[in-house]
Design a protein around this motif. Structure first.
Motif, mmCIF file in Angstrom:
data_model
loop_
_atom_site.group_PDB
_atom_site.id
_atom_site.type_symbol
_atom_site.label_atom_id
_atom_site.label_comp_id
_atom_site.label_asym_id
_atom_site.label_seq_id
_atom_site.Cartn_x
_atom_site.Cartn_y
_atom_site.Cartn_z
ATOM 1 N N PRO A 26 2.684 72.031 -45.614
ATOM 2 C CA PRO A 26 3.279 72.977 -46.572
ATOM 3 C C PRO A 26 4.504 73.712 -46.024
ATOM 4 O O PRO A 26 4.534 74.072 -44.855
ATOM 5 C CB PRO A 26 2.137 73.972 -46.842
ATOM 6 N N ILE A 85 6.924 77.032 -46.689
ATOM 7 C CA ILE A 85 7.015 78.326 -47.369
ATOM 8 C C ILE A 85 8.487 78.727 -47.412
ATOM 9 O O ILE A 85 9.120 78.843 -46.361
ATOM 10 C CB ILE A 85 6.210 79.412 -46.620
ATOM 11 N N LYS A 139 15.816 84.577 -46.139
ATOM 12 C CA LYS A 139 16.058 85.988 -45.809
ATOM 13 C C LYS A 139 16.888 86.076 -44.545
ATOM 14 O O LYS A 139 16.753 85.249 -43.640
ATOM 15 C CB LYS A 139 14.721 86.698 -45.567
ATOM 16 N N LEU A 154 13.687 86.870 -35.576
ATOM 17 C CA LEU A 154 13.300 85.631 -36.238
ATOM 18 C C LEU A 154 11.783 85.464 -36.237
ATOM 19 O O LEU A 154 11.181 85.108 -37.256
ATOM 20 C CB LEU A 154 13.976 84.473 -35.495
ATOM 21 N N THR A 181 4.647 75.451 -37.667
ATOM 22 C CA THR A 181 5.083 74.275 -36.906
ATOM 23 C C THR A 181 6.592 74.085 -36.900
ATOM 24 O O THR A 181 7.126 73.402 -36.043
ATOM 25 C CB THR A 181 4.428 72.998 -37.468
ATOM 26 N N TYR A 211 13.270 76.519 -40.408
ATOM 27 C CA TYR A 211 14.539 75.945 -40.862
ATOM 28 C C TYR A 211 15.567 77.050 -40.991
ATOM 29 O O TYR A 211 15.457 77.934 -41.842
ATOM 30 C CB TYR A 211 14.322 75.194 -42.177
ATOM 31 N N LEU A 212 16.569 77.005 -40.104
ATOM 32 C CA LEU A 212 17.575 78.066 -40.026
ATOM 33 C C LEU A 212 18.910 77.577 -40.531
ATOM 34 O O LEU A 212 19.291 76.434 -40.289
ATOM 35 C CB LEU A 212 17.772 78.488 -38.567
ATOM 36 N N VAL A 213 19.631 78.448 -41.211
ATOM 37 C CA VAL A 213 20.997 78.127 -41.618
ATOM 38 C C VAL A 213 21.907 79.121 -40.921
ATOM 39 O O VAL A 213 21.800 80.333 -41.124
ATOM 40 C CB VAL A 213 21.155 78.214 -43.143
ATOM 41 N N ILE A 214 22.780 78.605 -40.060
ATOM 42 C CA ILE A 214 23.602 79.481 -39.219
ATOM 43 C C ILE A 214 25.066 79.070 -39.275
ATOM 44 O O ILE A 214 25.429 77.942 -38.939
ATOM 45 C CB ILE A 214 23.080 79.472 -37.763
ATOM 46 N N PHE A 268 23.515 83.160 -42.192
ATOM 47 C CA PHE A 268 22.667 83.581 -41.075
ATOM 48 C C PHE A 268 21.287 83.907 -41.609
ATOM 49 O O PHE A 268 20.894 85.055 -41.676
ATOM 50 C CB PHE A 268 23.307 84.811 -40.407
ATOM 51 N N TYR A 269 20.556 82.870 -42.043
ATOM 52 C CA TYR A 269 19.256 83.170 -42.635
ATOM 53 C C TYR A 269 18.198 82.124 -42.305
ATOM 54 O O TYR A 269 18.509 81.023 -41.857
ATOM 55 C CB TYR A 269 19.384 83.369 -44.141
ATOM 56 N N LEU A 270 16.955 82.548 -42.511
ATOM 57 C CA LEU A 270 15.814 81.649 -42.364
ATOM 58 C C LEU A 270 15.530 81.092 -43.746
ATOM 59 O O LEU A 270 15.235 81.823 -44.678
ATOM 60 C CB LEU A 270 14.596 82.434 -41.831
ATOM 61 N N LYS A 271 15.658 79.765 -43.873
ATOM 62 C CA LYS A 271 15.520 79.147 -45.184
ATOM 63 C C LYS A 271 14.049 78.961 -45.540
ATOM 64 O O LYS A 271 13.625 79.311 -46.629
ATOM 65 C CB LYS A 271 16.235 77.797 -45.166
ATOM 66 N N SER A 272 13.289 78.402 -44.619
ATOM 67 C CA SER A 272 11.863 78.194 -44.895
ATOM 68 C C SER A 272 11.106 78.003 -43.590
ATOM 69 O O SER A 272 11.721 77.799 -42.531
ATOM 70 C CB SER A 272 11.675 76.963 -45.787
ATOM 71 N N ILE A 273 9.788 78.064 -43.705
ATOM 72 C CA ILE A 273 8.951 77.736 -42.553
ATOM 73 C C ILE A 273 7.952 76.666 -42.970
ATOM 74 O O ILE A 273 7.587 76.561 -44.139
ATOM 75 C CB ILE A 273 8.201 78.972 -41.988
ATOM 76 N N GLU A 274 7.542 75.894 -41.973
ATOM 77 C CA GLU A 274 6.575 74.831 -42.208
ATOM 78 C C GLU A 274 5.285 75.250 -41.510
ATOM 79 O O GLU A 274 5.333 75.657 -40.341
ATOM 80 C CB GLU A 274 7.120 73.562 -41.560
#
Ligand SMILES: Nc1nc2c(ncn2[C@@H]2O[C@H](COP(=O)(O)OP(=O)(O)OP(=O)(O)O)[C@@H](O)[C@H]2O)c(=O)[nH]1
Ligand SMILES: [Mg+2]
Ligand SMILES: [Zn+2]
Lengths: 219, 113
Positions: free
Chosen positions: A2, A4, A8, B10, B27, B30-33, B104-110
């Motif tokens: 998954p 999320i 931000k 982060l 795990t 996903y970063l956009v920098i 400069f953001y965190l797009k998503s996490i897995e």
């Protein structure tokens, strides 16, 4: 696996603490300036000039981000209350450090808090402190190409001082080239050339600070 | 050197999203920098391994999406890079603005549930 979605700003934890700092400042009615520049650009010199020019009209205080007391002692000689924000050798101040240092000042009745950030053109730009304005100081001695090499710092400035204009005669400094870089990164930013050494241009800076303090009181 | 502070931010952000979702492990991030934020992938990765130890995010892989700094000419709409002294290489205009590179953001996490 998954995913999320977040989307931000990476600095949001810092920014939350910055809001806490801002609330304390606003509750005390204190305007705070985050003074950023490369090492030796003239942060302490301009800070002490500012104190000399405004201390009869306003109640001032200062925070200095450093590891040693050298600048704190210089600022203390002006007679205002000043505290060290111990950076532990870090290359920038962050909201957490300022938050931890605030209790060492009595902000009651303080109109203006001057925060001297660590001398560095890259790192401080990433960390909001909760202060109201970013003051970036460039200096003639550094050369005219800094807006091209360190865009983030210039981008975030609310007011840009060009210090050491007394050195313009001794150095090749292309003012058009410098100003063009600033204008592209930060259109319409207040630009104040001055010399902390001779005092030329300092009045315009003091006027800027005065009106910022008065505007804050009005709110 | 500011990458340490950035990495701590982060981690906090990732945990803030993973914990309420009931994740047992993070795990991937996903970063956009953008190029203008002057952050080095290598140092973020270096500090990450250190700050994420003993957390839900220990051992997570950082995925960097890099965005190049570009400028756009306001006269002829040409888009160009950082090496042109902020002057349009096509028409010579000085009326240019930043088009990209500030991300400069965190797009998503897995995560694992
Ligand atoms: N010629 C000239 N020298 C200046 C001027 N302003 C400051 N200086 C000198 O520049 C040096 C550095 O000034 P500081 O005010 O200590 O600079 P700073 O940015 O606080 O330095 P750090 O805190 O070490 O990063 C000192 O030797 C000052 O005397 C100026 O307008 N003209
Ligand atoms: Mg200083
Ligand atoms: Zn063009």
């Amino acid at each position: 696996m998954p995913q999320i979605p977040v989307i931000k700003d990476i600095m949001s934890a810092n920014d939350q603490l910055a809001s806490a700092v801002r609330q304390q400042l606003d509750a005390a009615g204190t305007l705070a300036l985050n003074i950023m520049a490369s090492p030796g650009a003239g942060k302490t010199s301009i800070l002490t000039r500012t104190v000399d020019g405004l201390k009869d009209e306003f109640n001032l205080a200062a925070l200095d981000g450093d590891v040693v007391m050298v600048d704190v002692e210089k600022i203390a000689q002006t007679g205002i209350q000043v505290a060290l924000v111990n950076t532990g050798g870090n290359c920038h101040l962050d909201a957490n450090m300022v938050h931890a240092a605030l209790p060492s000042l009595d902000l009651t009745g303080v109109d203006l808090l001057l925060v001297e950030n660590v001398g560095n053109l890259i790192c401080p730009a990433a960390f909001e402190l909760g202060t109201h304005y970013n003051v970036v100081i460039a200096s003639v001695a550094e050369g005219d190409d800094k807006p091209y090499k360190y865009p983030a710092m210039y981008r975030g400035a609310d007011v840009l001082i060009l210090n050491k204009i007394d050195m313009l005669h001794y150095q090749d400094f292309n003012m058009d080239y410098f100003r063009h870089g600033v204008e592209v990164l930060n259109p319409g930013v207040s630009f104040l050339p001055l010399s902390a050494k001779t005092g030329e241009g300092v009045d315009a800076w003091l006027d800027w600070v005065r009106s910022a303090i008065i505007q804050k009181r009005g709110r | 050197m500011h990458e340490l502070g950035i990495t701590q931010n982060l981690l906090k952000l990732a945990l803030q999203y993973a914990e309420p979702a009931g994740a047992t492990k993070i795990t991937g991030l996903y970063l956009v920098i953008g190029e203008l934020s002057s952050v080095m992938d290598d140092s973020v990765q270096f500090y990450w391994d250190f700050v994420s130890r003993d957390t839900l995010a220990a051992g997570a892989t950082l995925h960097f999406e890099r965005v190049r700094a570009t400028f756009e000419c306001q006269e002829c709409q040409t888009v160009f890079g950082r090496n042109e002294h902020y002057i349009c290489p096509a028409c010579g205009s000085r009326r240019v603005r930043i088009a990209s590179g500030e991300e400069f953001y965190l797009k998503s996490i897995e995560v694992e549930e």
